[in-house]
Structures are given as structure tokens and as C-alpha cells.
Design a protein around this motif. Structure first.
Motif, mmCIF file in Angstrom:
data_model
loop_
_atom_site.group_PDB
_atom_site.id
_atom_site.type_symbol
_atom_site.label_atom_id
_atom_site.label_comp_id
_atom_site.label_asym_id
_atom_site.label_seq_id
_atom_site.Cartn_x
_atom_site.Cartn_y
_atom_site.Cartn_z
ATOM 1 N N ALA A 275 0.832 -1.198 0.000
ATOM 2 C CA ALA A 275 0.000 0.000 0.000
ATOM 3 C C ALA A 275 0.871 1.255 0.000
ATOM 4 O O ALA A 275 0.542 2.272 -0.613
ATOM 5 C CB ALA A 275 -0.922 -0.008 1.220
ATOM 6 N N GLN A 276 2.010 1.148 0.682
ATOM 7 C CA GLN A 276 2.915 2.310 0.795
ATOM 8 C C GLN A 276 3.653 2.598 -0.508
ATOM 9 O O GLN A 276 3.688 3.733 -0.978
ATOM 10 C CB GLN A 276 3.924 2.035 1.917
ATOM 11 C CG GLN A 276 4.922 3.171 2.146
ATOM 12 C CD GLN A 276 6.173 2.679 2.872
ATOM 13 O OE1 GLN A 276 6.150 1.652 3.549
ATOM 14 N NE2 GLN A 276 7.255 3.417 2.722
ATOM 15 N N VAL A 277 4.264 1.562 -1.127
ATOM 16 C CA VAL A 277 5.133 1.796 -2.299
ATOM 17 C C VAL A 277 4.436 1.463 -3.612
ATOM 18 O O VAL A 277 4.943 1.817 -4.687
ATOM 19 C CB VAL A 277 6.459 1.000 -2.207
ATOM 20 C CG1 VAL A 277 7.184 1.301 -0.905
ATOM 21 C CG2 VAL A 277 6.236 -0.505 -2.377
ATOM 22 N N GLY A 278 3.313 0.790 -3.545
ATOM 23 C CA GLY A 278 2.590 0.411 -4.756
ATOM 24 C C GLY A 278 3.000 -0.961 -5.242
ATOM 25 O O GLY A 278 4.157 -1.361 -5.109
ATOM 26 N N TRP A 279 2.041 -1.698 -5.804
ATOM 27 C CA TRP A 279 2.305 -3.011 -6.355
ATOM 28 C C TRP A 279 2.748 -2.865 -7.800
ATOM 29 O O TRP A 279 2.395 -1.878 -8.424
ATOM 30 C CB TRP A 279 1.046 -3.896 -6.272
ATOM 31 C CG TRP A 279 0.571 -4.091 -4.868
ATOM 32 C CD1 TRP A 279 -0.290 -3.304 -4.177
ATOM 33 C CD2 TRP A 279 0.943 -5.157 -3.988
ATOM 34 N NE1 TRP A 279 -0.497 -3.779 -2.901
ATOM 35 C CE2 TRP A 279 0.262 -4.931 -2.769
ATOM 36 C CE3 TRP A 279 1.785 -6.271 -4.092
ATOM 37 C CZ2 TRP A 279 0.388 -5.782 -1.672
ATOM 38 C CZ3 TRP A 279 1.900 -7.119 -3.012
ATOM 39 C CH2 TRP A 279 1.212 -6.868 -1.812
ATOM 40 N N PRO A 280 3.486 -3.806 -8.381
ATOM 41 C CA PRO A 280 4.011 -5.009 -7.735
ATOM 42 C C PRO A 280 5.147 -4.698 -6.771
ATOM 43 O O PRO A 280 5.774 -3.642 -6.841
ATOM 44 C CB PRO A 280 4.504 -5.845 -8.905
ATOM 45 C CG PRO A 280 4.852 -4.848 -9.955
ATOM 46 C CD PRO A 280 3.882 -3.716 -9.790
ATOM 47 N N VAL A 281 5.390 -5.686 -5.924
ATOM 48 C CA VAL A 281 6.473 -5.611 -4.942
ATOM 49 C C VAL A 281 7.451 -6.752 -5.252
ATOM 50 O O VAL A 281 7.039 -7.810 -5.729
ATOM 51 C CB VAL A 281 5.890 -5.744 -3.514
ATOM 52 C CG1 VAL A 281 6.958 -6.136 -2.506
ATOM 53 C CG2 VAL A 281 5.186 -4.449 -3.107
ATOM 54 N N VAL A 282 8.719 -6.501 -4.995
ATOM 55 C CA VAL A 282 9.732 -7.536 -5.220
ATOM 56 C C VAL A 282 10.049 -8.202 -3.886
ATOM 57 O O VAL A 282 10.421 -7.525 -2.924
ATOM 58 C CB VAL A 282 11.019 -6.936 -5.825
ATOM 59 C CG1 VAL A 282 12.069 -8.014 -6.046
ATOM 60 C CG2 VAL A 282 10.703 -6.200 -7.125
ATOM 61 N N LEU A 283 9.855 -9.512 -3.818
ATOM 62 C CA LEU A 283 10.227 -10.275 -2.612
ATOM 63 C C LEU A 283 11.565 -10.961 -2.843
ATOM 64 O O LEU A 283 11.821 -11.497 -3.923
ATOM 65 C CB LEU A 283 9.172 -11.339 -2.304
ATOM 66 C CG LEU A 283 7.821 -10.864 -1.783
ATOM 67 C CD1 LEU A 283 6.933 -12.072 -1.472
ATOM 68 C CD2 LEU A 283 8.002 -9.994 -0.524
ATOM 69 N N LYS A 284 12.415 -10.940 -1.825
ATOM 70 C CA LYS A 284 13.703 -11.628 -1.917
ATOM 71 C C LYS A 284 13.928 -12.446 -0.660
ATOM 72 O O LYS A 284 13.619 -11.998 0.452
ATOM 73 C CB LYS A 284 14.855 -10.624 -2.071
ATOM 74 C CG LYS A 284 14.816 -9.833 -3.374
ATOM 75 C CD LYS A 284 15.982 -8.848 -3.466
ATOM 76 C CE LYS A 284 15.987 -8.125 -4.797
ATOM 77 N NZ LYS A 284 17.077 -7.122 -4.887
#
Lengths: 376, 376
Positions: free
Chosen positions: B134-143
Motif C-alpha cells: 500500500a505504501q510503495v505500490g504493487w508489484p512488490v519484489v520479494l527476496k
């Protein structure tokens, strides 16, 4: 895996310096060393210990190698002929290599082929030498036909008396006029089995007491003169059917170049090519003996200077790295893993750049400091 | 002999490519390999077979080495701390290396030090990920914090559903904004124990499916921009106390660079330096860990392009040498001695010159032909 195995007879620094391009190309190296402490034996896993003068040792070494090549010229020619007859691939082959093993044979063949050489003759006794001296003028240079290198096997005689010992100990000697040269040059070429050849820039070699001290690449000379020197080397490679690297040491005289010595392997006069040529002499030697297309021999910098590092009085050269590397971040250091003995060739340094005088100072300083004759 | 021994934990292609400068410097290399067929184990005589995850194996390996360094980041940090406490010299040391082992630790430390990084947070569950999305916007990168490389351990998620599996299998994940970058850069530096550092020209890396395919040296960018990217890498090396080579992979964005990944060893983004820099990354890594003065990282040509060679469908790459070497005498081929598997990184090629487009065509053709996707 279809990567081939190159067997190198001899495990000196030349075999050692083949390791880097072999690793890059994925080519396997096997070396025949006299001792596990030999320069190349230290760094190449597939090392066989044995005598290069023993035919059975050579046979066993060759089994499993796709091609045999050489770190030196000391394998008996008759053994090479036997191996060849038994189906071993040898590059260079004995028909070529014998001209790097026997200076009399070399002089005769080059003369026959019209290659410029000093005036010479084979002398078996004082009368023949006297006649030759009368013809070309004293002093005369005597050479043992086989086994000489780095100033060994060469004697300058001013009269018959000077030659008495050598004449009594050798059946036949090579006598040559002493050439009035103003500098020494070397032309290095690589040639593949089907005759592709590349020529490195002709270099000037600076000798001290018959031993190469410094190499300046390219030699400062006109294009036409450089081309003529390179063409002599290419002509010799083709004439003798050399496969691999051929180094031709030459005298530069007022009338053009005269061929002094041949070596059919990577040579001290081409060590600068490791860093300063697009393809080094060591890689091109491997490519040639493997019948791969040859690489570009051109330079990456306007000039390069190589200086040999000789042993001095202190055994610890590694400590000197701190100084020479700090003084000159562009310095390339190559040490051969040999025990320090005064005067022994232990390594070399190379620098690249635009100003030949500055390069000579840099290389000379580093070599002198490593030896211990400069600074502390 | 006072030449030191460098122990390299891991025997992949990075250790293999350390062999050439080690041979030149007379420095002894010892590698810890999992298997005698490992890339470096094939070419380095002093190979020890053992597990890098076993403390006693590491202890025994370290005995007799003057310094330990690494081919990869997979040695457990606690083992490194134990070895350090026991007096083993480790470069890089665990206090630095853990930032290349653990991406969460790295993100936290770089953020604290004011180094530009993508927005990130540690997420332990769906609620934390939802808040970050919600803060940075989707998509999000998971590592995954540990163990990822070459696109492994990275997942782009467009919603919580995409992340469900990973969240259930990992205690904590690193979540990052997906950066809107226009290209990827890499800055490579070497740093010695007393803080001397050199920076290689910043390069552009071209990735395909998360794997580096091609490196263009230097990246085409303004001097000021290149300096700022190199300064980020130098700052990280100093901040973390890195000894040896540090590779910093970066996103180039409209607002400047953002640090993506770190590696504390020679890196794929610096393979071009073997031929195209005065001192290669492999030599400078050895010099750094040995506390020798560092060599000049500048280029010998206006540009260099490296292309990785991946496995294709046919197992015989050596045969393809005939074509690629004949087509391009300036081509530098490095193969790593690995068995061919489709998609596996097996080697690389490098070319030097003035015209980037021509270099990319040459390197790309050679890599494609070796793989088997061009010609035949």
C-alpha cells in the motif's frame, strides 16, 4: 568433453606461462618435468616427472595427449622421429625443430633458402678456422652446434690460440663472422599446420653479456624495415614448416637484417605480448599446435617494455613487491617460482605506454629493485 | 621462499580465473572444492576436497594458508567468526561479508549509512506485506534474505495471493519496491586492509531473465554520473570494511543510482578486466587480500564488451572455436571446464575496441555460436 590435451615436454617458465591461456580456452595441459619443483610443475596439476631424453618416458607421456609441444629444444631428434613414426602428433615436428637444435643445420638450410645470415662455415680443425679467419677477418665467433643458450656455447676468438681448447673438445664447430651490428632485433611469428601465420611487431632486444635484459616493442624503425624483418621470420617459418611460435633473433646492420638464432617455442622476446598484444604468444602457440585459428598479434598500447628479473644476493623477492607495486600501479610482475641464485633468470616485468624512455625507466627500476641492485 | 598461499573457499570459475594472476605473481593458490571436477579444481594443483559448511574442514583448509578468501558467499557466518577468533586471516572478514550473505542486514546497514537503496522492509506476514504494498505500490519484489543468485530467490508479486507460498515457507522476507530503472549498472572496486582502494570504470550490465548476459565497459554515461556511481561503491567498501573486490549492482533511475546487490569477490560484471584493464579484478583481488599495493584499474581500449556463454543443446563447444576464432581474431574466449547443461553459465567472451555496437555484435555472435543458437 572434447577439449584436447596439450603435452608440453619441459616444465620451465615457458610451459608455466602457457597455463593462463590453456585455462582460459579450457584446454588441458600436461607437462613433463624433471622435478616437482620445476617452474611449470608447481602450477599445472597434470605433471609427469621424467627424463625428456628417455624414449619410453616420452612415449608414455605422449599417450593421452592430442599433441606434443616443447618448452625447450633438448629432446633428442631421433626420439622425435621415432614418436612421429609411431603416430604421435608433434608441433613443431622434428623436420622443423632440428633447425633450432643444430646451428650448423640451421645455417646450411637458411643459406640454401636465400635467407640473410652472417658468413659462416663448419670448422673441424685449426686449418679450417685459419682459412675462415683469413677470409672474413678476426675476431671470429665460434658456436657449439648444439646445446647453447643465453650466451653459453658461444666463444669469440681473436686467433687460433683462443680456439685451441674448443677445437680439441668438439668434432665440428660453427664459425661465424663477427657481425658489425648496431642493435639486435627479434621477429616472432606463429604458424598453424595448414600454414596460417601471424607476425608480432618486430622488437628490439637489449643483451647484457649475451643474455637478454630488456625488450622494446615495437623496435623503433621504419615500417619498411620492420616489414622486411617480419618477412624473414615468416619465410623461415614457411620454409621449415614450423608449427607453433618461431622466434628469430637478428642482427640489425647497415645492409639490413642477418639471422642470428632460431627458437621454435614461445620466447623471452615475446613475453611483453602477455599484456600488450591482443593475443599473447603463449595463446597463439597453443592455438597453432591445436590447429585453431590464430589470434590477433597487434599491440594494445603504442609501446611496451619488458625487463628480465635476475637473481641477486637476497632470497626474498616477494617483499620487494611492496615497493615496486606502490611505485608503479601499471607494472606487470611475472615470477617463475624459481629459487633465487645470483644471475639466474627468475621472472620479468612489463609496462605499457606511449613514451619508450619512461617505460624503460619503469621496467628497469622494477627489475633492479626486485633483484636488489636498486634501493633496499 | 616467502611467497604466500591464498586459500580460496569454493572452486568455481572465479577461483579458476584467479589462477592466472596467482601464477604470474608467484603466489600459491589452494582451493577448497566440493568435487575434483569443480571448475578451479581442474586447474589448480593444491585442491582440497571438502564441505565449506563444515567448520573442521575449514579449519584444516586454513592451516598453512596466509589468508582465506572466497569464491562464493555460502560459508556460514558463524564459522567465519569462529575462524577469525582462532586467528585465521579472512578477507573479506565476516563483519563485511555478512552484508553480502544477508540482504536484510545489507539493506539496513546501507540505509543507516545513507547509501541510496530502493524502499524496502522486512516482512514476516501478509499484513506487513500488505502495508508495504500500500505504501510503495504493487508489484512488490520479494527476496529471500540468504542464498539467492542469478535471479533465484527473487519473486515479483502483484498481490498477496502471489506471495502466499513464499510467506508460508520463510520466516522473514525482504520486500522492495519495484524500481523504475532504465538500465542496470555495476561498480567494481578493490580495497586493501589499510584502506587503499581503486575503482574500475562503471559498467552497464544487460540482464535476461535475471541473469547477466552482457557487460558493456564503460557504461555510456556522463563523467559526473559515473563518478557518483563509483563513489557509492567506494563508500560501501569503506563503510563495511571490505577487503578484496566489491561488486555493487545498481539500478540507474531518473533520480540517480540505487544499490541493488553486493558481492564481495570478483564478479561477472568485471570479467572484461582480464584483457581490457591494466590490472584485472582477479589480480587486484589477490593483491588486496595479500595487502599488496593495488594495480591500475584503467582500461586499455576505449570500450570492451563481455558476453556470457550459456549451455545449449549440443555438448561440444570446442568445435565451435574453429568458427568463432576464424571469424574474429580479436576474440577472447574463457571456458570454465563445466559440463554443458542448457542455460548453465559455462564461459564468457570479451572483445575490445572503439565502437560499442560493433563490439556487442562480435561478442553476441561468438556467445550465440558457442551456445549453438547461431549457425550450424
Amino acid at each position: 568433453m572434447t577439449y584436447p590435451t596439450v603435452g608440453v615436454v619441459g616444465a620451465g617458465q615457458l610451459a608455466r606461462m602457457m597455463a593462463a591461456p590453456a585455462i582460459a580456452l579450457g584446454v588441458r595441459l600436461r607437462v613433463l618435468a624433471r622435478d616437482p619443483t620445476d617452474s611449470a610443475a608447481q602450477v599445472i596439476p597434470d605433471t609427469v616427472i621424467g627424463k625428456h631424453t628417455d624414449l619410453d618416458t616420452l612415449r608414455a607421456f605422449a599417450a593421452g595427449c592430442d599433441v606434443l609441444t616443447f618448452d625447450h629444444e633438448h629432446v633428442p631428434t631421433e626420439h622425435l622421429r621415432t614418436l612421429l613414426a609411431e603416430g604421435v602428433t608433434l608441433h613443431p615436428g622434428p623436420a622443423a625443430l632440428e633447425h633450432a637444435q643444430d646451428k650448423l643445420l640451421m645455417r646450411a638450410r637458411l643459406t640454401q633458402a636465400g635467407i640473410p645470415v652472417p658468413r659462416w662455415r663448419a670448422v673441424a680443425d685449426a686449418a679450417e678456422l685459419a682459412a675462415f679467419g683469413a677470409q672474413v677477418g678476426w675476431p671470429v665467433v665460434l658456436k657449439t652446434p648444439r646445446g647453447g643458450y643465453d650466451g653459453k656455447g658461444v666463444l669469440v676468438v681473436h686467433n687460433l690460440d683462443d680456439a685451441r681448447d674448443w677445437l680439441s673438445h668438439h668434432e665440428t664447430l660453427l664459425a661465424e663472422e663477427r657481425v658489425d651490428f648496431h642493435r639486435e632485433l627479434a621477429a616472432l611469428v606463429a604458424r598453424s599446420p595448414h600454414g596460417q601465420a601471424v607476425a608480432y611487431p618486430v622488437v628490439q632486444t637489449v643483451q647484457v653479456d649475451g643474455v637478454c635484459n630488456e625488450v622494446i616493442a615495437p623496435a623503433q624503425m621504419s615500417d619498411a624495415h620492420a616489414v622486411s624483418a617480419a618477412e624473414v621470420a615468416l619465410a623461415i617459418a614457411a620454409e621449415l614448416g614450423v608449427v607453433g611460435v618461431l622466434a628469430v633473433e637478428m642482427f640489425d646492420t647497415a645492409d639490413g637484417v642477418l639471422v642470428n638464432e632460431l627458437a621454435m617455442r614461445p620466447h623471452n622476446c615475446g613475453h611483453w605480448s602477455i599484456e600488450a598484444a591482443i593475443t599473447s604468444q603463449f595463446e597463439n602457440h597453443l592455438r597453432a599446435v591445436l590447429n585453431l585459428p590464430l589470434g590477433d598479434p597487434r599491440m594494445l598500447a603504442p609501446h611496451a617494455v619488458m625487463a628480465n628479473v635476475f637473481g641477486g644476493d637476497h632470497p626474498d623477492m616477494y617483499r620487494a613487491y611492496l615497493h615496486v607495486m606502490a611505485r608503479d600501479p601499471g607494472l606487470h610482475v611475472h615470477m617463475y617460482g624459481k629459487t633465487v641464485r645470483p644471475g639466474r633468470k627468475l621472472g620479468h616485468v612489463t609496462v605499457l605506454g606511449a613514451d619508450v624512455d619512461a617505460l624503460r625507466e619503469r621496467a628497469g627500476h622494477a627489475a633492479g629493485y626486485l633483484r636488489g641492485t636498486i634501493g633496499e
